[in-house]
Design a protein around this motif. Sequence first.
Motif, PDB file in Angstrom:
ATOM      1  N   LYS A 283      78.691  47.341  45.035  1.00 42.72           N
ATOM      2  CA  LYS A 283      79.045  45.266  45.159  1.00 42.72           C
ATOM      3  C   LYS A 283      77.217  45.665  46.125  1.00 42.72           C
ATOM      4  N   ALA A 284      77.029  45.862  46.856  1.00 42.48           N
ATOM      5  CA  ALA A 284      75.258  45.780  47.368  1.00 42.48           C
ATOM      6  C   ALA A 284      73.754  45.532  46.565  1.00 42.48           C
ATOM      7  N   THR A 285      74.029  46.054  44.925  1.00 46.31           N
ATOM      8  CA  THR A 285      73.056  46.239  44.030  1.00 46.31           C
ATOM      9  C   THR A 285      73.226  44.441  43.421  1.00 46.31           C
ATOM     10  N   SER A 286      74.972  44.125  42.968  1.00 49.33           N
ATOM     11  CA  SER A 286      74.709  42.788  42.511  1.00 49.33           C
ATOM     12  C   SER A 286      73.759  41.605  43.544  1.00 49.33           C
ATOM     13  N   LEU A 287      74.250  41.932  44.848  1.00 53.19           N
ATOM     14  CA  LEU A 287      74.045  40.805  45.257  1.00 53.19           C
ATOM     15  C   LEU A 287      72.423  41.231  45.838  1.00 53.19           C
ATOM     16  N   VAL A 288      71.591  41.915  45.975  1.00 53.07           N
ATOM     17  CA  VAL A 288      70.208  43.037  45.620  1.00 53.07           C
ATOM     18  C   VAL A 288      69.769  41.637  44.457  1.00 53.07           C
ATOM     19  N   VAL A 289      70.959  42.054  43.216  1.00 52.06           N
ATOM     20  CA  VAL A 289      69.792  41.109  42.015  1.00 52.06           C
ATOM     21  C   VAL A 289      69.550  39.477  42.445  1.00 52.06           C
ATOM     22  N   GLU A 290      71.203  38.885  43.060  1.00 55.19           N
ATOM     23  CA  GLU A 290      70.988  37.744  43.271  1.00 55.19           C
ATOM     24  C   GLU A 290      70.020  37.431  44.276  1.00 55.19           C
ATOM     25  N   SER A 305      70.415  35.069  53.306  1.00 58.34           N
ATOM     26  CA  SER A 305      71.635  35.024  53.565  1.00 58.34           C
ATOM     27  C   SER A 305      72.368  35.852  52.381  1.00 58.34           C
ATOM     28  N   LEU A 306      71.675  36.465  51.112  1.00 57.98           N
ATOM     29  CA  LEU A 306      72.038  37.071  50.227  1.00 57.98           C
ATOM     30  C   LEU A 306      71.425  38.914  50.547  1.00 57.98           C
ATOM     31  N   TYR A 307      70.543  38.855  51.173  1.00 59.53           N
ATOM     32  CA  TYR A 307      69.872  39.834  51.608  1.00 59.53           C
ATOM     33  C   TYR A 307      70.474  40.375  52.673  1.00 59.53           C
ATOM     34  N   CYS A 308      71.015  40.082  53.950  1.00 59.56           N
ATOM     35  CA  CYS A 308      71.968  40.690  54.824  1.00 59.56           C
ATOM     36  C   CYS A 308      72.973  41.112  54.559  1.00 59.56           C
ATOM     37  N   LYS A 309      73.912  39.822  52.961  1.00 58.74           N
ATOM     38  CA  LYS A 309      75.248  40.884  53.000  1.00 58.74           C
ATOM     39  C   LYS A 309      74.697  41.825  51.679  1.00 58.74           C
ATOM     40  N   ARG A 331      68.445  55.349  50.892  1.00 57.53           N
ATOM     41  CA  ARG A 331      67.293  55.134  51.691  1.00 57.53           C
ATOM     42  C   ARG A 331      66.554  53.789  52.020  1.00 57.53           C
ATOM     43  N   ALA A 332      65.044  54.730  51.083  1.00 58.32           N
ATOM     44  CA  ALA A 332      64.859  53.972  50.981  1.00 58.32           C
ATOM     45  C   ALA A 332      64.558  52.417  50.031  1.00 58.32           C
ATOM     46  N   LYS A 333      65.143  51.831  49.580  1.00 61.68           N
ATOM     47  CA  LYS A 333      65.270  50.386  49.030  1.00 61.68           C
ATOM     48  C   LYS A 333      66.238  49.497  50.356  1.00 61.68           C
ATOM     49  N   VAL A 334      67.282  50.083  50.889  1.00 63.15           N
ATOM     50  CA  VAL A 334      66.916  49.354  52.147  1.00 63.15           C
ATOM     51  C   VAL A 334      66.264  49.042  52.929  1.00 63.15           C
ATOM     52  N   GLY A 335      65.396  49.961  53.540  1.00 60.02           N
ATOM     53  CA  GLY A 335      64.236  49.644  53.879  1.00 60.02           C
ATOM     54  C   GLY A 335      63.531  48.904  53.809  1.00 60.02           C
ATOM     55  N   GLN A 336      62.951  48.423  52.440  1.00 64.18           N
ATOM     56  CA  GLN A 336      62.382  47.263  51.571  1.00 64.18           C
ATOM     57  C   GLN A 336      63.314  46.173  51.615  1.00 64.18           C
ATOM     58  N   TYR A 337      64.652  46.683  51.779  1.00 64.89           N
ATOM     59  CA  TYR A 337      65.445  45.104  51.374  1.00 64.89           C
ATOM     60  C   TYR A 337      65.569  44.883  52.950  1.00 64.89           C
ATOM     61  N   ILE A 338      65.184  45.043  54.291  1.00 61.74           N
ATOM     62  CA  ILE A 338      66.075  44.742  55.777  1.00 61.74           C
ATOM     63  C   ILE A 338      64.264  44.899  56.261  1.00 61.74           C
ATOM     64  N   MET A 451      72.278  47.277  61.584  1.00 59.95           N
ATOM     65  CA  MET A 451      73.695  47.724  60.952  1.00 59.95           C
ATOM     66  C   MET A 451      72.268  48.935  60.095  1.00 59.95           C
ATOM     67  N   GLY A 452      71.457  47.942  59.402  1.00 60.04           N
ATOM     68  CA  GLY A 452      70.489  48.683  58.243  1.00 60.04           C
ATOM     69  C   GLY A 452      69.635  49.744  59.574  1.00 60.04           C
ATOM     70  N   LYS A 453      69.333  49.152  60.015  1.00 63.22           N
ATOM     71  CA  LYS A 453      67.810  50.341  60.339  1.00 63.22           C
ATOM     72  C   LYS A 453      68.635  51.301  61.101  1.00 63.22           C
ATOM     73  N   GLU A 454      70.056  50.688  61.673  1.00 61.49           N
ATOM     74  CA  GLU A 454      70.602  52.154  63.024  1.00 61.49           C
ATOM     75  C   GLU A 454      70.804  53.002  61.428  1.00 61.49           C
ATOM     76  N   ALA A 455      71.387  52.477  60.425  1.00 60.40           N
ATOM     77  CA  ALA A 455      72.248  53.461  59.440  1.00 60.40           C
ATOM     78  C   ALA A 455      70.969  54.498  58.883  1.00 60.40           C
ATOM     79  N   LEU A 456      69.342  53.921  58.309  1.00 62.82           N
ATOM     80  CA  LEU A 456      68.746  54.409  58.285  1.00 62.82           C
ATOM     81  C   LEU A 456      68.515  55.355  59.605  1.00 62.82           C
ATOM     82  N   ALA A 457      67.798  55.283  60.379  1.00 66.09           N
ATOM     83  CA  ALA A 457      67.578  55.924  61.279  1.00 66.09           C
ATOM     84  C   ALA A 457      68.302  57.304  61.566  1.00 66.09           C
ATOM     85  N   GLU A 458      69.992  56.931  61.602  1.00 66.05           N
ATOM     86  CA  GLU A 458      70.819  57.835  61.300  1.00 66.05           C
ATOM     87  C   GLU A 458      70.939  58.965  60.338  1.00 66.05           C
ATOM     88  N   SER A 459      70.576  58.903  59.031  1.00 61.66           N
ATOM     89  CA  SER A 459      70.720  58.565  57.847  1.00 61.66           C
ATOM     90  C   SER A 459      69.461  59.940  57.814  1.00 61.66           C
TER      91      SER A 459
END
Length: 467
Positions: A283-290, A305-309, A331-338, A451-459
């Motif tokens: 689900k995350a990947t298809s939203l990122v493509v958009e 809006s789509l990056y945040c979703k 994790r690397a991808k999430v960092g880029q999108y944030i 949430m993304g930053k927290e998840a990155l730090a936690e991970s």
Amino acid sequence: MARAGWAPPRLDEFILTERLGTGTYATVYKAYRKKNTREVVAVKCVSKRSLNRVSVENLLTEIEILKTIRHPHIVELKDFQWDSDHIYLIMEFCAGGDLSHFIRMRRILPEKVARIFLQQLACALKFLHDHNISHLDLKPQNILLSAPENPQLKLADFGFAQYMSPWDEKHVLRGSPLYMAPEMVCCQQYDARVDLWSVGVILYEALFGRPPFASRSFAELEEKIRSDRVIELPSRPRLSPECRDLLQRLLERDPLKRISFEQFFAHPFVDMEHMPSPESLGKATSLVVEAVKKDQEGDVSAALSLYCKALEYFVPALHYESDARRKEAIRAKVGQYISRAEELKALVMCDSKSLLRQANPAREILKEMAKDKPRLCAALEMASAAIAKEEEGKDDGDTLELYQQSLGELLLILAEPAGRRRELLHAEIQALMARAEYLKDQIKMREAQSMGKEALAESVRSSCTLQ
């Protein structure tokens, strides 16, 4: 291991070792399959001598239910056998113990951890509800954890479970008093909604370290449950408004006023759509493509809006993933999108704030025309206070609440007869709605990024600990 001078029952295909727990009429052992795989299982041994008519019915229902269901958050029944003395249920083994032990070891669970467990429990209950099955003995001791690290919740012990219909209500006392719904304790008619009360008690215990009706005796417990007093939630630890709302609606003594299953599954705190699952990454990947497509087209607002979703799905995908290499890639991808979302957010805020700050002469005219209407005047003042707070940089939940309160009042007043004031009022409501929607989007985007930053730090912390 087994005690000296004591041995578990013998079973041809399995070696039974340590005792995991004892119930009313059954004992559960850890066991190993003798041949080939050396698979680890849990064997529930029921002594035939201990069975009365009711316990035979319960056991047959448990076997019937477990034979027909397969779900990632329900303990699997692999097989069942019997001999002259015992009936054996060969179950999936859960190495993480039960939720009761998990809570006791940590005293209380952080809201985020409790929420992940609640989502998994809700997922199991939705499956049961769709198959018209009620558990009727939900408690932390009957919720097992798949492993000590990154555990998956597994609902177990269907000894009291029933196929239930709204017209098939029971008077039979089932379950454990601490987690039992008031209508059950008070021997009134009850239905599947008793499971929702139990979910409320389990969530309360996870968050506060004890059930709401902790008592020294059954008489004291019964008195507390029968009381009409509203259940007060402790002020510490602090909980989100969504969590508090769900707890209060689950722990409603009157089953007719209690939250329904449909409302529970759709509740924003349960948020089953964003629970960690095998589908989260897709689900995350298809939203990122958009999002990338909109970004390339220069549609900054839609891309943001789509990056945040997408981040709302990447966070559970990070929680779900157990493979270290794949987790690192996510994790690397999430960092880029944030990072990209933050760049786009700066552009969107700049454009939107300049538009929203344009003077609205109609507002001043409307204020003049409202002097004979105290209620309208107060609603407009509230809207002005919200605008002032937002322009001072206080774009938070309190400011949004002010907008919503003023809009609530203005919409009630809009019913007045047609005329110039009604036209101006209509235009003002539309302008305020635009501001409120913009602010809501900003809050949601900020939360997704956070949430993304927290998840990155936690991970990162988790992988450091594992290394």
